[in-house]
Design an enzyme around this catalytic site. Structure first.
Site, mmCIF file in Angstrom:
data_model
loop_
_atom_site.group_PDB
_atom_site.id
_atom_site.type_symbol
_atom_site.label_atom_id
_atom_site.label_comp_id
_atom_site.label_asym_id
_atom_site.label_seq_id
_atom_site.Cartn_x
_atom_site.Cartn_y
_atom_site.Cartn_z
ATOM 1 N N LYS A 26 6.026 -0.659 -9.877
ATOM 2 C CA LYS A 26 5.992 0.908 -9.120
ATOM 3 C C LYS A 26 7.085 0.844 -8.136
ATOM 4 C CE LYS A 26 2.320 2.586 -6.570
ATOM 5 N NZ LYS A 26 2.930 3.280 -5.329
ATOM 6 N N ARG A 31 12.746 2.659 -6.804
ATOM 7 C CA ARG A 31 14.179 2.370 -6.338
ATOM 8 C C ARG A 31 14.906 2.518 -7.300
ATOM 9 N NH1 ARG A 31 10.000 0.636 -3.070
ATOM 10 N NH2 ARG A 31 10.673 0.023 -1.246
ATOM 11 N N GLY A 98 3.693 8.413 -1.511
ATOM 12 C CA GLY A 98 4.176 8.096 -0.242
ATOM 13 C C GLY A 98 5.601 7.642 -0.342
ATOM 14 N N ARG A 126 -1.079 11.890 5.201
ATOM 15 C CA ARG A 126 -0.520 10.412 5.715
ATOM 16 C C ARG A 126 0.663 10.777 6.546
ATOM 17 N NH1 ARG A 126 0.515 7.179 0.175
ATOM 18 N NH2 ARG A 126 0.908 5.636 1.933
ATOM 19 N N SER A 169 6.973 -1.510 7.411
ATOM 20 C CA SER A 169 6.976 -0.560 6.325
ATOM 21 C C SER A 169 8.192 -0.905 5.561
ATOM 22 C CB SER A 169 6.691 0.813 6.821
ATOM 23 O OG SER A 169 6.979 1.697 5.792
ATOM 24 N N GLN A 171 8.674 1.315 3.229
ATOM 25 C CA GLN A 171 9.390 2.571 2.633
ATOM 26 C C GLN A 171 10.039 3.272 4.188
ATOM 27 O OE1 GLN A 171 5.511 4.581 2.161
ATOM 28 N NE2 GLN A 171 5.256 3.679 0.262
ATOM 29 N N ASP A 319 -1.191 -4.209 -0.657
ATOM 30 C CA ASP A 319 -1.733 -3.307 -1.606
ATOM 31 C C ASP A 319 -3.041 -4.151 -2.386
ATOM 32 O OD1 ASP A 319 -0.350 -1.153 -1.216
ATOM 33 O OD2 ASP A 319 1.217 -1.543 -2.523
ATOM 34 N N LYS A 346 -3.338 4.825 3.879
ATOM 35 C CA LYS A 346 -2.969 4.729 2.272
ATOM 36 C C LYS A 346 -3.391 5.909 1.758
ATOM 37 C CE LYS A 346 -0.512 0.716 2.699
ATOM 38 N NZ LYS A 346 0.772 1.044 2.794
HETATM 39 C C1 S3P Z 1 5.666 0.392 -0.725
HETATM 40 C C2 S3P Z 1 5.309 -0.148 0.391
HETATM 41 C C3 S3P Z 1 4.160 -0.170 0.854
HETATM 42 C C4 S3P Z 1 3.023 -0.174 -0.137
HETATM 43 C C5 S3P Z 1 3.188 1.022 -1.094
HETATM 44 C C6 S3P Z 1 4.731 0.734 -1.594
HETATM 45 C C7 S3P Z 1 7.058 0.417 -1.229
HETATM 46 O O1 S3P Z 1 3.812 0.823 1.812
HETATM 47 O O2 S3P Z 1 1.708 -0.145 0.536
HETATM 48 O O3 S3P Z 1 2.437 0.789 -2.062
HETATM 49 O O4 S3P Z 1 7.209 0.753 -2.367
HETATM 50 O O5 S3P Z 1 8.064 0.167 -0.467
HETATM 51 P P1 S3P Z 1 4.420 1.085 3.341
HETATM 52 O O6 S3P Z 1 5.845 1.077 3.438
HETATM 53 O O7 S3P Z 1 3.647 2.179 4.034
HETATM 54 O O8 S3P Z 1 3.971 -0.608 4.160
#
Ligand code: S3P
Length: 433
Positions: A26, A31, A98, A126, A169, A171, A319, A346
């Site tokens: 995922k 990306r 997210g 969130r 993070s 993300q 995760d 989450k």
């Molecule tokens: C993710 C980063 C994580 C993870 C999410 C996917 C990503 O979140 O929990 O399922 O693809 O960059 P955070 O960036 O909030 O830690």
């Protein structure tokens, strides 16, 4: 038991045996999809994630001018906008994702035009301040409502920053890097724990130059991205449910091939090994700098031991913690989880839901603000599980149900499709009854 499309009955299993190839990761699919849609040229992906979250990313990028095609062989073709998006007429719907909302915000902040990003009820709860802060520091005009979506962006000319993420993070890191890609000067993101590095590897695959040290990533903009062809590695966070299921049954043997084994994602394999599971990597190769391999897992005859997860380990396993906690009663020594407060923000409050559902199955569990204690040596009985509409909770307790006494009813089972629509079918395939 009564069932509907929203519910799923999990019957106990005698063993877990077989061989599977899992749908694409995922995180990597988000990306690749996003960067391909922003690049020039047409990219082609096999084994792209089948989850609803990545479909949200593709739909947002389509609304911004990219072209997305699903080919008959299941592969995905994306023609990019060559670095300039078209402002969408309607709000961009990020669904439950997210990653979509946080990462696209960074991509759009330096673009011309106005953009609004919205999400479902869970995503709208969130925290988004974590992306607003660094983007505002870069000069972005981005507004939230009490720290939450909708995210409203008025594109602006940004300046490079040197930013340390207060909470690790991937993300947020990606959000800042995608803004930095389009901004003159060198943008640096520093983090105390190295989070998943798919963005750094993907940006390079699409032709960008990215510099890394042990605790920082820098990108000097502006840079252009160019289309690629890629096979997305199998999702190790989806594999986690099967690896944990196999680890519960002495005599089990499960082989997962074409599995993503990026070291920033593969900590679960170390934890399972520490618990006594036998894990063998049968084959290993590199694709666009992502490690991909075949993994075989089998359970220890004496049962799983115990685990203590805190500090950097908690961030790297974030995760996978729900499924590890859900199987902890079956371990001899159980599990102690700390420094995992992020679990509370989450797709659901995963600490509260894991505790609630373990108790429903008859387990003793102690909840902490930043973790859980689940003693080992407990037997569980089937129960009605409240997934809270959270895919990882639904799947984690399906695994717990395999070794429970009696049937387990997963409510909100359809949420598995957020990351892993094939989950229940594949579980039936390898669970011996
Ligand atoms: C993710 C980063 C994580 C993870 C999410 C996917 C990503 O979140 O929990 O399922 O693809 O960059 P955070 O960036 O909030 O830690």
């Amino acid at each position: 038991m009564h069932t509907s499309t929203q519910e799923r009955v999990i019957r106990p299993a005698r063993n877990v045996l077989g061989s599977l190839r899992l749908p694409g990761d995922k995180s990597i699919s988000h990306r690749y999809g996003m960067l391909a849609a922003f690049a020039d040229g047409t990219s082609h992906f096999t084994n792209f994630s089948t989850g609803a979250d990545c479909a949200s990313t593709l739909a947002c990028m389509e609304a911004l001018g990219a072209k997305v095609g699903k080919l008959t062989d299941g592969s995905v073709e994306v023609t990019g906008v060559g670095g300039r998006v078209t402002p969408a007429k309607h709000p961009l719907d990020c669904g439950n994702s997210g990653s979509t909302m946080r990462m696209i915000s960074g991509l759009l902040a330096p673009q011309e035009g106005s953009f609004t990003l919205v999400g479902d009820a869970s995503l709208s709860r969130r925290p988004m301040e974590r992306i607003r802060k660094p983007l505002a520091e870069m000069g972005a005009r981005l507004t939230l409502t009490e720290g939450h979506a909708p995210v409203m962006i008025e594109g602006a000319r940004l300046h490079a920053i040197d930013y340390t993420t207060p909470v690790p993070s991937a993300q947020v890191k990606t959000c800042v890097l995608l803004a930095g890609l389009q901004t003159e000067g060198t943008t640096t993101v520093r983090e105390s724990v190295r989070t998943r590095d798919h963005s750094e590897l993907a940006l390079r695959a699409f032709g960008a130059t990215v510099h890394r040290t042990s605790d920082a990533v820098s990108i000097t903009g502006p840079q252009a991205l160019h289309a690629i062809d890629a096979a997305v590695p199998g999702d190790i966070s989806s594999a986690a449910f099967f690896l944990c299921a196999a680890a519960l049954f002495p005599g089990s043997s499960l082989v997962l091939d074409s599995l993503g084994l990026n070291p920033t994602r593969a900590t679960l394999l170390d934890v399972l090994t520490g618990l006594g599971a036998r894990i063998a990597v049968l084959h290993l190769e590199e694709k666009h700098a992502e490690l991909v391999g075949t993994v075989q897992v089998s359970a220890p005859a004496e049962g799983l031991g115990s685990a203590e997860i805190s500090g950097a380990l908690a961030a790297q396993l974030i995760d996978e913690l729900p499924v590890l906690a859900a199987i902890a009663p079956y371990m001899r020594g159980g599990i102690r989880i700390r420094d995992a407060k992020e679990l509370r923000v989450k797709e659901s409050d995963r600490i509260a839901l894991v505790a609630k559902n373990l108790r429903a199955m008859g387990a003793e569990v102690t909840e902490f603000e930043d973790g859980l204690d689940v003693p080992g040596g407990q037997s569980l009985h089937g129960a009605v599980i409240d997934s809270g509409g959270d895919h990882r909770i639904a799947m984690a307790f399906s695994v717990a149900g395999l070794r429970a006494e009696g049937e387990t009813l997963i409510q909100g089972a359809e949420s598995a499709a957020i990351s892993f629509p094939e989950f229940f079918d594949l579980l039936d395939q390898v669970a011996e009854r």
